[in-house]
Write a protein that holds these residues in place. Structure first.
Motif, mmCIF file in Angstrom:
data_model
loop_
_atom_site.group_PDB
_atom_site.id
_atom_site.type_symbol
_atom_site.label_atom_id
_atom_site.label_comp_id
_atom_site.label_asym_id
_atom_site.label_seq_id
_atom_site.Cartn_x
_atom_site.Cartn_y
_atom_site.Cartn_z
ATOM 1 N N CYS A 1 0.884 -1.075 0.054
ATOM 2 C CA CYS A 1 0.125 0.073 0.001
ATOM 3 C C CYS A 1 0.935 1.324 0.087
ATOM 4 N N TYR A 2 0.517 2.230 -0.586
ATOM 5 C CA TYR A 2 0.989 3.590 -0.852
ATOM 6 C C TYR A 2 0.014 4.572 -0.277
ATOM 7 N N LEU A 3 0.166 5.193 0.778
ATOM 8 C CA LEU A 3 -0.968 6.262 1.085
ATOM 9 C C LEU A 3 -0.310 7.547 0.845
ATOM 10 N N LEU A 4 -1.084 8.442 -0.082
ATOM 11 C CA LEU A 4 -0.685 9.919 -0.416
ATOM 12 C C LEU A 4 -1.793 10.618 0.090
ATOM 13 N N VAL A 5 -1.296 11.471 1.199
ATOM 14 C CA VAL A 5 -1.887 12.585 1.760
ATOM 15 C C VAL A 5 -1.960 13.797 0.848
ATOM 16 N N ASP A 6 -2.765 14.196 0.082
ATOM 17 C CA ASP A 6 -2.563 15.388 -0.709
ATOM 18 C C ASP A 6 -3.366 16.538 -0.166
ATOM 19 N N ARG A 7 -2.345 17.578 0.101
ATOM 20 C CA ARG A 7 -2.845 18.805 0.691
ATOM 21 C C ARG A 7 -3.473 19.842 -0.428
ATOM 22 N N ASP A 8 -3.023 19.393 -1.558
ATOM 23 C CA ASP A 8 -3.730 20.646 -2.585
ATOM 24 C C ASP A 8 -4.985 20.335 -2.822
ATOM 25 N N ASP A 9 -5.710 19.104 -2.766
ATOM 26 C CA ASP A 9 -6.911 18.873 -3.092
ATOM 27 C C ASP A 9 -7.589 18.455 -1.940
ATOM 28 N N CYS A 10 -6.858 18.395 -0.712
ATOM 29 C CA CYS A 10 -7.650 17.805 0.412
ATOM 30 C C CYS A 10 -8.346 16.503 0.322
ATOM 31 N N PHE B 1 -2.967 3.515 -2.973
ATOM 32 C CA PHE B 1 -2.718 2.689 -4.033
ATOM 33 C C PHE B 1 -2.354 1.465 -3.426
ATOM 34 N N SER B 2 -2.989 0.400 -4.124
ATOM 35 C CA SER B 2 -2.918 -0.922 -3.586
ATOM 36 C C SER B 2 -2.895 -2.056 -4.782
ATOM 37 N N GLU B 3 -2.508 -3.169 -4.630
ATOM 38 C CA GLU B 3 -2.225 -4.262 -5.674
ATOM 39 C C GLU B 3 -1.136 -3.911 -6.420
ATOM 40 N N PRO B 4 -0.149 -4.072 -5.815
ATOM 41 C CA PRO B 4 1.415 -3.853 -6.622
ATOM 42 C C PRO B 4 1.516 -4.502 -7.674
ATOM 43 N N GLY B 5 2.436 -4.266 -8.640
ATOM 44 C CA GLY B 5 2.817 -5.058 -9.581
ATOM 45 C C GLY B 5 2.564 -4.846 -10.929
ATOM 46 N N ALA B 6 1.371 -3.863 -10.888
ATOM 47 C CA ALA B 6 0.839 -3.304 -12.182
ATOM 48 C C ALA B 6 1.823 -2.701 -13.045
ATOM 49 N N GLU B 7 1.578 -2.406 -14.500
ATOM 50 C CA GLU B 7 2.360 -1.689 -15.196
ATOM 51 C C GLU B 7 2.802 -0.218 -14.786
ATOM 52 N N ARG B 8 1.853 0.400 -14.217
ATOM 53 C CA ARG B 8 1.988 1.511 -13.724
ATOM 54 C C ARG B 8 2.229 1.851 -12.270
ATOM 55 N N GLY B 9 2.652 0.240 -11.588
ATOM 56 C CA GLY B 9 3.031 0.565 -9.999
ATOM 57 C C GLY B 9 1.958 -0.406 -9.386
ATOM 58 N N TYR B 10 0.640 0.320 -9.287
ATOM 59 C CA TYR B 10 -0.519 -0.203 -8.585
ATOM 60 C C TYR B 10 -1.577 -0.668 -9.459
ATOM 61 N N GLY B 11 -2.457 -1.611 -9.168
ATOM 62 C CA GLY B 11 -3.595 -1.937 -10.091
ATOM 63 C C GLY B 11 -4.879 -1.164 -9.652
ATOM 64 N N SER B 12 -4.908 -1.160 -8.311
ATOM 65 C CA SER B 12 -6.168 -0.289 -7.622
ATOM 66 C C SER B 12 -5.768 0.974 -6.992
ATOM 67 N N THR B 13 -6.800 1.978 -7.092
ATOM 68 C CA THR B 13 -6.445 3.442 -6.562
ATOM 69 C C THR B 13 -7.785 4.001 -6.184
ATOM 70 N N VAL B 14 -7.799 4.147 -4.716
ATOM 71 C CA VAL B 14 -9.169 4.804 -4.182
ATOM 72 C C VAL B 14 -8.874 6.170 -3.571
ATOM 73 N N ARG B 15 -9.700 6.986 -3.857
ATOM 74 C CA ARG B 15 -9.407 8.300 -3.527
ATOM 75 C C ARG B 15 -10.686 8.655 -2.662
ATOM 76 N N LYS B 16 -10.399 9.522 -1.449
ATOM 77 C CA LYS B 16 -11.342 10.005 -0.658
ATOM 78 C C LYS B 16 -10.981 11.481 -0.227
ATOM 79 N N SER B 17 -12.122 12.300 -0.148
ATOM 80 C CA SER B 17 -11.883 13.565 0.138
ATOM 81 C C SER B 17 -11.489 13.348 1.994
ATOM 82 N N PHE B 18 -10.876 14.558 2.541
ATOM 83 C CA PHE B 18 -10.536 14.871 4.076
ATOM 84 C C PHE B 18 -12.184 14.639 4.620
ATOM 85 N N GLY B 19 -12.289 13.935 5.376
ATOM 86 C CA GLY B 19 -13.324 13.498 6.097
ATOM 87 C C GLY B 19 -14.075 12.336 5.985
ATOM 88 N N GLY B 20 -13.601 11.718 4.832
ATOM 89 C CA GLY B 20 -14.146 10.196 4.530
ATOM 90 C C GLY B 20 -13.495 9.082 5.245
#
Length: 200
Positions: free
Chosen positions: A145-154, A159-178
């Motif tokens: 797992c790679y957890l990115l805390v993005d303060r630009d867009d809150c 990123f999970s399921e490593p090994g895909a061509e672009r690093g990870y096969g799954s990406t889940v994004r939540k706004s702060f508060g979720g």
């Protein structure tokens, strides 16, 4: 992460051993006020994180300690993240089983790392570094797992399921508060409400 001064001249010809010598010398000369990384053939220097960075690390540590007291969250631990070229990274946080890094040196293997944390900074390199290069490097290194805390867009992005061509096969994004679910082997629910305080 923080401000990164990219050194592009002859970077692709630099060996990882040369990089480690430069990083060790610079840490001694600057009292560790600057930290170095070597990703995809590029050397970069970044300042030590500020109070908000460290507070976000502590937020993750508290949540993990409550759910999984068998885990440790390290700050400043160097990791070997090797893809096509040898790489070295210093994530804002590295989540591992307790005492995992005992006996390791400054640059530890990525094997056994469960999650890496990065926090965006307000500089021009953030998009390339944290959103593009780091997912590829961490996924290729097999970090679950790679957890990115993005303060630009809150938001937080997992990123999970490593090994895909672009690093990870799954990406889940939540706004702060979720609430963000970290999959097994972590099995942790992260309430991101507190992060609203740390984004300007």
């Amino acid at each position: 992460m923080t401000v990164m001064a990219e050194r592009t001249s002859h970077a692709s010809q630099m060996s990882v051993e040369e990089f480690e010598r430069i990083a060790a010398y610079a840490a001694k000369e600057t009292d560790d006020a600057v930290r170095f990384e070597f990703i995809d053939g590029r050397i970069g220097a970044k300042r030590v994180p500020d109070g908000d960075y460290n507070t976000i690390d502590m937020w993750l540590m508290r949540q993990c300690m409550q759910a999984r007291p068998d885990l440790d969250l390290y700050q400043g631990q160097g990791l070997k993240v090797e893809k096509y070229r040898k790489g070295r990274a210093r994530p804002d946080g590295v989540l591992v089983p307790a005492a995992h890094f005992a006996g390791h040196g400054e640059w530890a293997p990525a094997e056994g790392v469960l999650l890496v944390l990065e926090v965006t900074s307000y500089d021009s390199d953030t998009d390339r570094r944290d959103r593009q290069e780091k997912p590829v490097a961490y996924g290729a290194a097999g970090i679950p797992c790679y957890l990115l805390v993005d303060r630009d867009d809150c938001s937080v992005t997992l990123f999970s399921e490593p090994g895909a061509e672009r690093g990870y096969g799954s990406t889940v994004r939540k706004s702060f508060g979720g609430v963000l679910s970290l999959p097994e082997p972590l099995g942790i629910e992260l309430d991101t409400t507190e992060l609203k305080q740390y984004a300007d």
